[in-house]
Design a protein around this motif. Structure first.
Motif, PDB file in Angstrom:
ATOM      1  N   LEU A  15       0.829  -1.199   0.000  1.00 44.56           N
ATOM      2  CA  LEU A  15       0.000   0.000   0.000  1.00 44.56           C
ATOM      3  C   LEU A  15       0.869   1.257   0.000  1.00 44.56           C
ATOM      4  N   ALA A  16       1.936   1.259   0.783  1.00 46.14           N
ATOM      5  CA  ALA A  16       2.855   2.403   0.789  1.00 46.14           C
ATOM      6  C   ALA A  16       3.456   2.618  -0.599  1.00 46.14           C
ATOM      7  N   GLU A  17       3.797   1.534  -1.260  1.00 41.93           N
ATOM      8  CA  GLU A  17       4.360   1.646  -2.607  1.00 41.93           C
ATOM      9  C   GLU A  17       3.308   2.123  -3.608  1.00 41.93           C
ATOM     10  N   ALA A  18       2.054   1.709  -3.414  1.00 39.02           N
ATOM     11  CA  ALA A  18       0.966   2.192  -4.275  1.00 39.02           C
ATOM     12  C   ALA A  18       0.773   3.692  -4.103  1.00 39.02           C
ATOM     13  N   VAL A  19       0.910   4.182  -2.868  1.00 35.28           N
ATOM     14  CA  VAL A  19       0.822   5.624  -2.619  1.00 35.28           C
ATOM     15  C   VAL A  19       1.931   6.341  -3.382  1.00 35.28           C
ATOM     16  N   GLU A  20       3.133   5.801  -3.323  1.00 36.41           N
ATOM     17  CA  GLU A  20       4.263   6.412  -4.041  1.00 36.41           C
ATOM     18  C   GLU A  20       4.002   6.495  -5.542  1.00 36.41           C
ATOM     19  N   ARG A  21       3.380   5.448  -6.094  1.00 35.74           N
ATOM     20  CA  ARG A  21       3.109   5.393  -7.541  1.00 35.74           C
ATOM     21  C   ARG A  21       1.841   6.150  -7.925  1.00 35.74           C
ATOM     22  N   GLU A  22       1.086   6.590  -6.899  1.00 38.80           N
ATOM     23  CA  GLU A  22      -0.216   7.221  -7.118  1.00 38.80           C
ATOM     24  C   GLU A  22      -1.180   6.271  -7.815  1.00 38.80           C
ATOM     25  N   ASP A  23      -1.117   5.011  -7.443  1.00 38.77           N
ATOM     26  CA  ASP A  23      -1.948   3.960  -8.029  1.00 38.77           C
ATOM     27  C   ASP A  23      -3.230   3.825  -7.213  1.00 38.77           C
ATOM     28  N   ARG A  24      -4.225   4.603  -7.569  1.00 38.83           N
ATOM     29  CA  ARG A  24      -5.473   4.647  -6.802  1.00 38.83           C
ATOM     30  C   ARG A  24      -6.212   3.309  -6.799  1.00 38.83           C
ATOM     31  N   LYS A  25      -6.165   2.597  -7.887  1.00 39.69           N
ATOM     32  CA  LYS A  25      -6.846   1.300  -7.948  1.00 39.69           C
ATOM     33  C   LYS A  25      -6.226   0.328  -6.938  1.00 39.69           C
TER      34      LYS A  25
END
Length: 69
Positions: A15-25
């Motif tokens: 989830l932290a990495e998704a935040v970094e990538r701005e991957d909302r899905k």
């Protein structure tokens, strides 16, 4: 500073990495699986991570997704 320095739990790290990538899905998929207020190393939470690495919008989004589930 990397997410792996603060988060051991695989879902929290993802989830932290998704935040970094701005991957909302991916954020929407993972947020219900973790407590975004649970502290990792050095007291880092996912909500704090979002504040540090992204805009207030992402922090609000994480809070909203978590509260919705």
């Amino acid at each position: 500073m990397t997410a792996a320095e603060f988060f051991d739990d695989p879902n929290m790290l993802a989830l932290a990495e998704a935040v970094e990538r701005e991957d909302r899905k991916e954020m929407a998929r993972l947020a219900p699986l973790v407590d975004v207020n649970r502290a990792g190393r050095d007291g880092m939470t996912l909500l704090l991570w979002a504040l540090i690495h992204r805009s207030e919008e992402h922090t609000s989004e994480l809070s909203h997704i978590t509260i919705s589930y």
